[in-house]
Structures are given as C-alpha cells and as structure tokens.
Design an enzyme around this catalytic site. Structure first.
Site, short mmCIF file in Angstrom:
data_model
loop_
_atom_site.label_atom_id
_atom_site.label_comp_id
_atom_site.label_asym_id
_atom_site.label_seq_id
_atom_site.Cartn_x
_atom_site.Cartn_y
_atom_site.Cartn_z
N ASP A 101 0.83 -1.04 0.17
CA ASP A 101 -0.13 -0.08 0.04
C ASP A 101 0.83 1.16 -0.11
O ASP A 101 1.99 1.16 0.31
CB ASP A 101 -0.89 -0.08 1.06
CG ASP A 101 -2.13 0.49 0.82
OD1 ASP A 101 -2.24 1.29 -0.11
OD2 ASP A 101 -3.14 0.69 1.45
N ASP A 102 0.20 2.21 -0.39
CA ASP A 102 1.23 3.76 -0.29
C ASP A 102 1.49 3.96 1.25
O ASP A 102 2.44 4.49 1.50
CB ASP A 102 0.39 4.96 -0.99
CG ASP A 102 -1.25 4.92 -0.57
OD1 ASP A 102 -1.55 4.19 0.19
OD2 ASP A 102 -1.69 5.93 -1.27
N ASP A 105 -2.56 4.71 7.83
CA ASP A 105 -2.93 5.84 8.93
C ASP A 105 -3.19 5.14 9.95
O ASP A 105 -2.40 5.07 11.14
CB ASP A 105 -3.60 6.63 8.02
CG ASP A 105 -3.98 7.98 8.93
OD1 ASP A 105 -4.07 8.06 10.08
OD2 ASP A 105 -4.49 8.82 8.38
O1 LIG Z 1 -4.73 3.29 7.77
P1 LIG Z 1 -5.86 3.55 7.30
O2 LIG Z 1 -6.52 4.54 8.24
O3 LIG Z 1 -6.79 2.37 6.84
O4 LIG Z 1 -5.66 4.54 5.86
C1 LIG Z 1 -4.85 3.92 4.87
C2 LIG Z 1 -5.34 3.90 3.63
O5 LIG Z 1 -6.22 5.02 3.34
C3 LIG Z 1 -5.81 5.22 1.96
O6 LIG Z 1 -6.55 4.59 0.79
P2 LIG Z 1 -8.04 5.21 0.75
O7 LIG Z 1 -9.00 4.53 1.65
O8 LIG Z 1 -8.27 6.63 0.87
O9 LIG Z 1 -8.30 4.79 -0.84
P3 LIG Z 1 -7.48 4.96 -2.13
O10 LIG Z 1 -6.13 4.25 -1.91
O11 LIG Z 1 -8.44 4.16 -3.28
O12 LIG Z 1 -7.25 6.29 -2.69
C4 LIG Z 1 -4.40 4.81 1.75
O13 LIG Z 1 -3.97 4.50 0.43
C5 LIG Z 1 -4.46 3.28 2.53
O14 LIG Z 1 -5.00 2.36 1.84
N1 LIG Z 2 -3.63 10.98 0.63
C1 LIG Z 2 -3.89 10.33 1.84
N2 LIG Z 2 -5.02 9.48 2.06
C2 LIG Z 2 -4.76 9.01 3.40
N3 LIG Z 2 -5.62 8.09 3.93
C3 LIG Z 2 -5.24 7.98 5.11
N4 LIG Z 2 -4.49 8.63 5.56
C4 LIG Z 2 -4.22 9.59 4.26
C5 LIG Z 2 -3.08 10.39 3.98
O1 LIG Z 2 -2.26 10.98 4.89
N5 LIG Z 2 -3.01 10.85 2.79
MG LIG Z 3 -5.60 3.19 -0.33
#
Ligand SMILES: O=P(O)(O)OC[C@H]1O[C@H](OP(=O)(O)OP(=O)(O)O)[C@H](O)[C@@H]1O
Ligand SMILES: Nc1nc2[nH]cnc2c(=O)[nH]1
Ligand SMILES: [Mg+2]
Length: 168
Positions: A101-102, A105
């Site tokens: 994952d990127d 949080d």
């Molecule tokens: O640790 P957490 O609080 O669960 O947050 C982390 C997740 O939030 C973001 O994804 P998001 O759900 O925004 O979706 P995306 O990757 O499709 O943009 C990020 O890419 C992680 O997958």
């Molecule tokens: N882009 C982005 N997405 C998130 N989802 C949860 N935390 C983050 C953050 O810091 N940045």
């Molecule tokens: Mg995500």
C-alpha cells in the site's frame, strides 16, 4: 451509515513523483534483502497500485494481484468500516506474496487485508504511528496529524511573485 469523522490533520506533507519513486526503490532493496523474491504482489487499490508497479519492476515480479478496499469517503477522512469490492483471489492465503500500500494511517485497511492474507508480508512507503505496528516494512514515518499528499492528489499551480512591478 457506519461512518466516523477522523480529527482533521493540521499539516500537509507533499510527496513528489521523484521522491515516491526513490522511496519505492529503497523499499524494494530492503524487501529483496530480507525476503528474497516474492511469488506475487497484492496491491491495495488504489494507492498501492503505483508502488506495486515500481516494486514489481525492481524485484522482477510479474504476478500482480489486487484487492479493492474502500475505507474512506471524501477528502481527508470520513472513515467507514472497510468494504471489499474485489478480492485477491490469486493470492490464496498470502503465502509467498507481498501486500503493498502507499501508506498506513489508522492501520484499519492494513489490518483488514492482513486478515484476508495471513501469510503475506505487508509493506508500504509511509507509516503514521497508529498504523506502524501493522506493517512489516515501511520507508518513512509521518506524524499522525500530517496528511500526505501523493503526486496523484496534486497539480502544479501558478504562484504569483512576491513583488510585481507595474511596468513589467
Ligand atoms: O490506515 P488507514 O487509516 O486505513 O488508511 C490508509 C489507507 O487510506 C488510503 O486509501 P483510501 O481508503 O483513501 O483509498 P484509495 O487508496 O483508493 O485512495 C491509503 O491508500 C491506505 O490504503
Ligand atoms: N492521500 C492520503 N490518504 C490517506 N488516507 C489515510 N491517511 C491518508 C493520508 O495521509 N493521505
Ligand atoms: Mg488506499
């Protein structure tokens, strides 16, 4: 709707394409050293897709599976109970796979996907303190009150100079 509002982050950290690419290569080197080649990679969409592509290229891994999880709605954080809209079928129980994952949080997404693939290794580029324990590897820690802006979240904008001469 089972939604909670997370406290608003107070600062932003902008990550450029160059920085993200460097961090993904650093992560690839660590993963190869600690685990050797993986059978496949599971990208957590959408944020994990580009890191997974870079890691796959660096580690010579061509089997890229994905898991689509929706955990947040809207900008900066209305968090829901994660919902799987596409399962990582090709990864079985995760044996030999890397989950990417990127960022983590709260760690809710990571925990949810780890439970689906208990034998996989989990890695991400950026980790906030609450999510850090859910990772096996990450590159850079970011403060909990910081919102990371990824290259795909932003665009360069014209900024007027501080001083503008009338005759220019
Ligand atoms: O640790 P957490 O609080 O669960 O947050 C982390 C997740 O939030 C973001 O994804 P998001 O759900 O925004 O979706 P995306 O990757 O499709 O943009 C990020 O890419 C992680 O997958
Ligand atoms: N882009 C982005 N997405 C998130 N989802 C949860 N935390 C983050 C953050 O810091 N940045
Ligand atoms: Mg995500």
């Amino acid at each position: 709707m089972n939604a909670t509002s997370t406290p608003k982050p107070v600062t932003y950290a902008t990550v450029t394409w160059d920085q993200l690419h460097r961090d993904a290569r650093t992560l690839a080197a660590t993963l190869m050293e600690k685990h050797g080649p993986f059978r496949g990679i599971v990208a957590i969409t959408r944020g994990g897709l580009i890191p997974a592509a870079i890691l796959g290229r660096e580690m010579g891994c061509r089997l890229i599976e994905s898991v689509s999880v929706i955990s947040y709605a809207g900008e900066e954080g209305t968090q829901h109970q994660p919902k799987v809209v596409k399962a990582p079928t090709a990864a079985g129980d995760g044996e030999g796979f890397l989950i990417v994952d990127d960022l983590v949080d709260s760690g809710i997404t990571a925990q949810f996907v780890r439970e689906m693939l208990p034998k996989a290794v989990f890695a991400c580029l950026y980790a906030k303190p609450d999510g850090k324990p859910l990772t096996d590897h990450y590159v850079t820690e970011v403060a909990q009150d910081t919102w990371v802006l990824f290259p795909w979240d932003t665009a360069p904008l014209f900024v007027p100079p501080l001083v503008r001469n009338e005759k220019d």
